[in-house]
Design a protein around this motif. Structure first.
Motif, PDB file in Angstrom:
ATOM      1  N   UNK A 175       0.812  -1.215   0.000  1.00  0.00           N
ATOM      2  CA  UNK A 175       0.000   0.000   0.000  1.00  0.00           C
ATOM      3  C   UNK A 175       0.845   1.265   0.000  1.00  0.00           C
ATOM      4  N   UNK A 176       1.948   1.268   0.754  1.00  0.00           N
ATOM      5  CA  UNK A 176       2.739   2.500   0.864  1.00  0.00           C
ATOM      6  C   UNK A 176       3.612   2.739  -0.358  1.00  0.00           C
ATOM      7  N   UNK A 177       3.556   1.833  -1.347  1.00  0.00           N
ATOM      8  CA  UNK A 177       4.302   2.028  -2.588  1.00  0.00           C
ATOM      9  C   UNK A 177       3.409   1.905  -3.817  1.00  0.00           C
ATOM     10  N   UNK A 178       2.103   1.675  -3.632  1.00  0.00           N
ATOM     11  CA  UNK A 178       1.238   1.287  -4.745  1.00  0.00           C
ATOM     12  C   UNK A 178       0.604   2.506  -5.416  1.00  0.00           C
ATOM     13  N   UNK A 179       1.068   2.822  -6.626  1.00  0.00           N
ATOM     14  CA  UNK A 179       0.426   3.828  -7.451  1.00  0.00           C
ATOM     15  C   UNK A 179      -0.561   3.076  -8.334  1.00  0.00           C
ATOM     16  N   UNK A 180      -1.840   3.181  -8.004  1.00  0.00           N
ATOM     17  CA  UNK A 180      -2.881   2.304  -8.545  1.00  0.00           C
ATOM     18  C   UNK A 180      -2.862   2.297 -10.069  1.00  0.00           C
TER      19      UNK A 180
ATOM     20  N   UNK B 289       9.189  -0.717  -3.279  1.00  0.00           N
ATOM     21  CA  UNK B 289       8.440  -1.294  -4.390  1.00  0.00           C
ATOM     22  C   UNK B 289       7.215  -2.085  -3.969  1.00  0.00           C
ATOM     23  N   UNK B 290       7.251  -2.792  -2.852  1.00  0.00           N
ATOM     24  CA  UNK B 290       6.073  -3.512  -2.380  1.00  0.00           C
ATOM     25  C   UNK B 290       5.790  -4.812  -3.088  1.00  0.00           C
ATOM     26  N   UNK B 291       6.806  -5.490  -3.601  1.00  0.00           N
ATOM     27  CA  UNK B 291       6.578  -6.803  -4.207  1.00  0.00           C
ATOM     28  C   UNK B 291       6.244  -7.836  -3.131  1.00  0.00           C
ATOM     29  N   UNK B 292       5.773  -8.991  -3.597  1.00  0.00           N
ATOM     30  CA  UNK B 292       5.227  -9.983  -2.682  1.00  0.00           C
ATOM     31  C   UNK B 292       6.290 -10.579  -1.757  1.00  0.00           C
ATOM     32  N   UNK B 293       7.425 -10.989  -2.303  1.00  0.00           N
ATOM     33  CA  UNK B 293       8.414 -11.732  -1.523  1.00  0.00           C
ATOM     34  C   UNK B 293       9.319 -10.801  -0.722  1.00  0.00           C
TER      35      UNK B 293
ATOM     36  N   UNK C 215      15.736  -8.000  12.216  1.00  0.00           N
ATOM     37  CA  UNK C 215      15.461  -8.082  10.785  1.00  0.00           C
ATOM     38  C   UNK C 215      14.100  -7.434  10.548  1.00  0.00           C
ATOM     39  N   UNK C 216      14.116  -6.166  10.150  1.00  0.00           N
ATOM     40  CA  UNK C 216      12.903  -5.350  10.155  1.00  0.00           C
ATOM     41  C   UNK C 216      12.723  -4.680   8.791  1.00  0.00           C
ATOM     42  N   UNK C 217      11.469  -4.545   8.361  1.00  0.00           N
ATOM     43  CA  UNK C 217      11.146  -3.852   7.108  1.00  0.00           C
ATOM     44  C   UNK C 217      10.311  -2.609   7.403  1.00  0.00           C
ATOM     45  N   UNK C 218      10.697  -1.488   6.803  1.00  0.00           N
ATOM     46  CA  UNK C 218       9.897  -0.269   6.789  1.00  0.00           C
ATOM     47  C   UNK C 218       9.803   0.142   5.323  1.00  0.00           C
ATOM     48  N   UNK C 219       9.282   1.343   5.037  1.00  0.00           N
ATOM     49  CA  UNK C 219       9.343   1.763   3.644  1.00  0.00           C
ATOM     50  C   UNK C 219       8.224   2.654   3.191  1.00  0.00           C
ATOM     51  N   UNK C 220       8.156   2.784   1.862  1.00  0.00           N
ATOM     52  CA  UNK C 220       7.190   3.665   1.238  1.00  0.00           C
ATOM     53  C   UNK C 220       7.881   4.667   0.340  1.00  0.00           C
TER      54      UNK C 220
END
Length: 533
Positions: A45-50, A493-497, A506-511
């Protein structure tokens, strides 16, 4: 390593984006892990340009995945989704994604069993919270009605009330002039007709009537309660051949007249029926929104506006409060920096991007920052953007490096074919007080081939307190034998894997906005990082 960093390393920081333990592969065939529903939804969601294609995923597939994940999340924890959707609009500034999410929340909520539905936050509250700009109620209605038969052009109760709440809050004279375009599938008058909002005051009652008349009869009556619409009607009454001369005749009064009539730069260009010269730009700049001004820096230069006008724009770019109120992505200032031809904008844009990245934490101790510049990062952020994911990664990664107490920053990729791939990386010096925009301009290029994230980390890590990796996570290699320090992935990017299993340290943030830095800062000052909403 400072005391705080040592303590964090021993205990292990944790973040809210989790994996399931189920192994998969990245798009490049490297080791991957499936995220849980909330984690996958959040990073997407935080990377998704619809409706936008990405390097590894078609836009339609990406949007279908977004909707499916949102429904799953509502079934698991509707309260979490109800907090997430308004934050997605306000905190992450993802406009279209939040409109879609609000609509799908309402649909998913209606599909829940009666007892679960009764315990969940209402669709009305989520929809009203997600719609924050006057064109968004219309976008929501268009999405809701898409593909339905004309006979079903209606909104169910909670949806109707949520849209009505937003319309009452957002519909003004200025909004009518700016957003009620005749080419729109759903006009502001359609929203009034379908949602039946309650006017907040007599002027808004007149405005709703005006919008309905304009929608159905092509014109509306601007009553005395609607002075801006009346002023615009007077402008439109000026014969087209006389408009340029009229604008010049107003002299120093031109900015006031245009502001009172709610004239945007687009409307002024249409009213004049020709190119905007220095006089026209000078007249409209004082009433332009900051985003419009930033988009038009090149046009201001081409028209030859004088330094006094340019200084008005520069002063607004240097104003932290105005930059934050504009809710612009940091990337917009980078785009303007690339497009603006004159040196007079460089310093103001540097100040503006600094204000927009106010949440970048000043990380203590030594930090290793790895910025993915592999081939997949060459993909543009959207069909309308001139920026790439490589530039986005460089902007965020270099911002961390410039603010950190001590940072070693590398851009990385790989050489060779699949079987004989070797890591390739370059160190980027982070001068104290250096220009972030110039660093991105020089080093934000996806010119390093494949993606050997973990091999690069092992070769560049030398006792750092933490590692920050800015990437699309689609690595060729596996995260084996890593140092036992916090490794924070900033996903763009927000890909699945996921490229590493979520675990302590081991932490993920982003957008694509400043929101990811809030999570990064929380992680570095607290043992456990939570959702930013």
């Amino acid at each position: 390593m400072g005391k705080l960093a040592k303590a964090m390393s021993k205990r292990g920081i944790t973040g809210p984006v989790r994996t399931t333990g189920r192994r998969t592969v990245t798009a490049e065939g490297g080791a991957g892990w499936s995220r849980d529903v909330k984690g996958e939804l959040f990073t997407l969601a935080v990377t998704n340009l619809v409706a936008e294609d990405t390097f590894y995923e078609r836009g339609r597939d990406r949007d279908d995945r977004f909707v499916s994940l949102l429904w799953e999340a509502v079934a698991q924890d509707a309260g979490w989704v109800a907090r997430f959707v308004p934050w997605l609009r306000d905190g992450a500034n993802m406009r279209t994604a939040s409109v879609v999410a609000a609509a799908e929340y309402a649909r998913a909520l209606a599909a829940l069993p009666a007892d679960a539905r009764a315990a969940a936050p209402t669709a009305r509250s989520v929809i009203a919270g997600a719609l924050q700009r006057a064109d968004e109620p219309g976008e929501f209605v268009a999405y809701w009605l898409a593909g339905r038969r004309p006979a079903r052009n209606s909104l169910p109760g909670g949806v109707q009330r949520g849209v009505a709440d937003a319309a009452t809050r957002l519909f003004t004279e200025r909004a009518a002039l700016k957003y009620d375009g005749v080419a729109q599938a759903v006009r502001l008058g359609d929203v009034v007709e379908l949602a039946r909002p309650t006017p907040a005051a007599p002027w808004q009652n007149d405005l709703f009537r005006y919008l309905l008349d304009r929608r159905h009869h092509g014109d509306g009556v601007a009553t005395e309660n609607l002075p801006m619409l009346r002023a615009r009607a007077q402008l439109e009454a000026v014969p087209a051949p006389r408009r340029g001369a009229e604008l010049r005749a107003w002299g120093a009064d031109a900015p006031r007249r245009l502001a009172e009539a709610g004239v945007t730069w687009e409307a002024l260009a249409g009213w004049l029926g020709g190119p905007m010269d220095a006089v026209a730009w000078s007249a409209v700049v004082p009433s332009m929104g900051l985003m419009a001004a930033v988009r038009n820096l090149r046009n201001l230069d081409r028209a030859g506006v004088d330094d006094q006008v340019a200084e008005q724009v520069a002063a607004r770019l240097a104003d932290a409060a105005q930059v934050r109120a504009s809710r612009m992505f940091p990337l917009r200032f980078l785009s303007a920096y690339k497009a603006a031809p004159s040196a007079r904008w460089a310093r103001p844009l540097e100040q503006a991007v600094g204000h927009s990245l106010a949440n970048v934490p000043a990380l203590p101790g030594r930090t290793l920052v790895l910025v993915d510049q592999s081939g997949s990062m060459a993909a543009r952020l959207s069909a309308r953007s001139d920026l790439t994911r490589a530039e986005a990664a460089a902007l965020f990664g270099f911002a961390v490096g410039l603010r950190a107490e001590e940072a070693d920053v590398y851009v990385y990729g790989a050489d060779g074919g699949w079987k004989d791939m070797t890591p390739k990386h370059r160190q980027v010096r982070m001068p104290k007080g250096g220009s972030l925009l110039r660093l991105v301009e020089k080093h934000g290029r996806a010119d390093l081939g494949g993606t050997l994230t973990w091999t690069t980390l092992r070769r560049t890590y030398h006792g750092h307190a933490r590692v920050v990796i800015v990437t699309d996570e689609q690595a060729h290699d596996s995260p084996d034998n890593l140092p036992d320090v916090p490794i924070i992935t900033f996903n763009v990017a927000g890909y699945r894997a996921a490229h590493v299993e979520a675990a302590p340290n081991r932490v993920t943030v982003g957008g694509l906005s400043d929101a990811g830095f809030t999570m990064l800062g929380h992680l570095d000052t607290r043992h456990r990082g939570g959702w930013p909403f």
